[in-house]
Enzyme design. Structure first.
Site, PDB file in Angstrom:
ATOM      1  CG  HIS A  92     100.001  54.948 -26.850  1.00  0.00           C
ATOM      2  ND1 HIS A  92      98.514  53.493 -26.184  1.00  0.00           N
ATOM      3  CD2 HIS A  92      98.869  55.533 -25.312  1.00  0.00           C
ATOM      4  CE1 HIS A  92      97.875  53.926 -26.434  1.00  0.00           C
ATOM      5  NE2 HIS A  92      97.634  55.286 -26.254  1.00  0.00           N
TER       6      HIS A  92
ATOM      7  CE  LYS B 154      96.398  53.970 -23.507  1.00  0.00           C
ATOM      8  NZ  LYS B 154      96.397  55.541 -23.064  1.00  0.00           N
TER       9      LYS B 154
ATOM     10  CB  SER C  96      97.641  57.802 -28.118  1.00  0.00           C
ATOM     11  OG  SER C  96      97.128  58.839 -28.497  1.00  0.00           O
TER      12      SER C  96
HETATM   13  C1  LIG Z   1      95.938  56.470 -22.389  1.00  0.00           C
HETATM   14  C2  LIG Z   1      96.302  57.778 -22.145  1.00  0.00           C
HETATM   15  C3  LIG Z   1      96.041  58.556 -20.402  1.00  0.00           C
HETATM   16  C4  LIG Z   1      95.223  57.664 -19.704  1.00  0.00           C
HETATM   17  O1  LIG Z   1      95.012  56.907 -19.104  1.00  0.00           O
HETATM   18  P1  LIG Z   1      94.304  56.451 -18.389  1.00  0.00           P
HETATM   19  O2  LIG Z   1      94.739  55.352 -16.944  1.00  0.00           O
HETATM   20  O3  LIG Z   1      93.463  55.240 -19.326  1.00  0.00           O
HETATM   21  O4  LIG Z   1      93.376  57.200 -17.975  1.00  0.00           O
HETATM   22  C5  LIG Z   1      96.573  59.112 -20.149  1.00  0.00           C
HETATM   23  N1  LIG Z   1      97.773  59.963 -20.640  1.00  0.00           N
HETATM   24  C6  LIG Z   1      98.049  59.305 -22.615  1.00  0.00           C
HETATM   25  C7  LIG Z   1      99.122  59.825 -23.121  1.00  0.00           C
HETATM   26  C8  LIG Z   1      96.992  58.570 -22.932  1.00  0.00           C
HETATM   27  O5  LIG Z   1      97.628  57.874 -23.704  1.00  0.00           O
END
Ligand SMILES: *Cc1c(COP(=O)(O)O)cnc(C)c1O
Length: 396
Positions: A213, A243, A185
């Site tokens: 992502h 996301k 990310s």
């Molecule tokens: C954003 C992210 C998370 C967290 O996800 P949420 O649903 O916002 O808690 C977990 N793992 C990765 C790799 C992320 O980029």
């Protein structure tokens, strides 16, 4: 307040502020779309994870509203008591179809999912090979399991192979897992899953890919595992529903016996209330939209490529990005924060990301174009980037 706590907080907050590492939070006044309002000002938003614009999609809003009318606003219990609604079952069937697996299980967030899934399978007699740039929730999930954590250099397959050999031949561990982000990310690069799978087969490693992502973004929307056609090779496919999917929640997709086990052994599933019904219905439809058409996906990539090309032409360092996630690597933490502050003053909301989210000395302003941006918005953003970049001496 206790004196010890007060001194601890004052000293540490002061220390962070002096180092330029204290992050100020700006509330968004309204929807998190391509244009947002912050402190009364309209800004081009390049900071959300709302890749496909689904967080503000009209059809999804209607579905959530209608579902709330029928089911209410809360699930009312944890999944194992009576919080499992027919809507959750439908969501999990849809997620399994989306990911090409036998089954899936949903959680309240992606973060929660990593807390749940790793420790349900791994314990103190096991080892986890973890990419050095893995997301914080993966790191915390690994720690919670009490397994031995063996980091390997980011995306370095020789290092992974050497450490996998050492760990499996040492006789010290019952099980060994390899765990990686699908799309990283902070840099926007894609994990080398074909090589990881090859190494995993050689040493019988459990494979765990958190594609938070990637879903909706890579693999024509289906994610990084499907992008490489490896849905039968990866044991744990993790995703977030917050996301590209645009709502909230997380999931694991995999073989039926794995999902059955998580339903009886993963603690956030057993001890934390289920996702609310309005969200679950909106999520299910969002996943269907992604499966039905690549229109939003194509728009996202088109915008991502356009922004990248513009930034490179201006002379910015966008690192190793292979996805729409576009970092502008500035380096120094204070300069990075100043850069982001000036962008915001000029009309672009692109946040600085500094240590401890990324390693020290690699401060960056991260840009997340979405399917909802217009070319005009991106042109305006690039003009502001040019102005601020020259002003602060980041570009010529
Ligand atoms: C954003 C992210 C998370 C967290 O996800 P949420 O649903 O916002 O808690 C977990 N793992 C990765 C790799 C992320 O980029």
């Amino acid at each position: 307040m206790s004196n010890v706590l007060n001194t601890f907080l004052d000293e540490n907050l002061q220390d962070l502020r002096t180092q330029g590492l204290y992050n100020e939070i700006d509330p968004v006044e309204g929807a998190n779309g391509p244009i947002i309002q912050v402190a009364g000002k309209q800004l081009i938003n390049l900071s959300s994870n709302n890749y496909l614009g689904l967080a503000t999609n009209d059809e999804l809003k209607k579905i959530a509203q209608n579902t709330i009318e029928t089911y209410g606003v809360g699930a009312g219990a944890v999944r194992t008591i009576n919080g499992t609604l027919d809507l959750h079952v439908k969501l999990e069937q849809t997620l399994a179809k989306f990911k090409g697996t036998e089954a899936a299980i949903s959680y309240q967030s992606g973060f929660n999912c990593n807390m749940a899934a790793i420790s349900a399978v791994m314990d103190k007699n096991d080892a986890i090979l973890s990419d050095a740039l893995n997301h914080a929730s993966i790191i915390d999930g690994c720690r919670l399991s009490k397994a031995k954590i063996i980091p390997f250099a980011h995306a370095d397959m020789d290092d992974l192979r050497a450490k996998a050999k050492q760990a499996t031949e040492s006789g010290l561990y019952n099980k060994v897992m390899v765990i990686t982000d699908g799309v990283f990310s902070m840099d926007g690069d894609i994990a080398k899953l074909p090589e990881i799978v090859e190494i995993a087969k050689e040493f019988d490693l459990i494979t765990y890919v958190d594609d938070a992502h990637g879903s909706g973004v890579t693999g024509k929307g289906a994610g990084t595992v499907k992008h490489f056609g490896l849905q039968n090779e990866i044991d744990f496919q993790i995703g977030t529903l917050s996301k590209a999917i645009g709502v909230v929640g997380g999931y694991v997709a995999g073989k039926k016996n794995l999902i059955d086990w998580l339903k009886v052994r993963s603690r956030p599933f057993l001890f934390s209330t289920a996702l609310p019904p309005g969200d679950v219905a909106a999520i299910t439809r969002a996943v269907e939209i992604i499966m039905e058409s690549t229109e939003l996906h194509d728009k996202l990539w088109d915008n991502g490529d356009y922004l990248k090309k513009g930034l490179i032409e201006l002379g910015f360092n966008i690192g190793d990005s292979e996805t729409p996630i576009t970092p502008c690597i500035i380096g120094d933490e204070k300069l990075t924060q100043q850069f982001s502050k000036r962008l915001i003053e000029e009309g672009v909301y692109a946040k600085s990301i500094v240590f401890p989210t990324v390693p020290k000395g690699t401060g960056r302003v991260r840009n997340m174009p979405t399917a909802a941006h217009t070319k005009e918005m991106l042109d305006d953003a690039l003009a502001i980037y040019a102005k601020v970049g020259r002003e602060l001496g980041v570009i010529q």
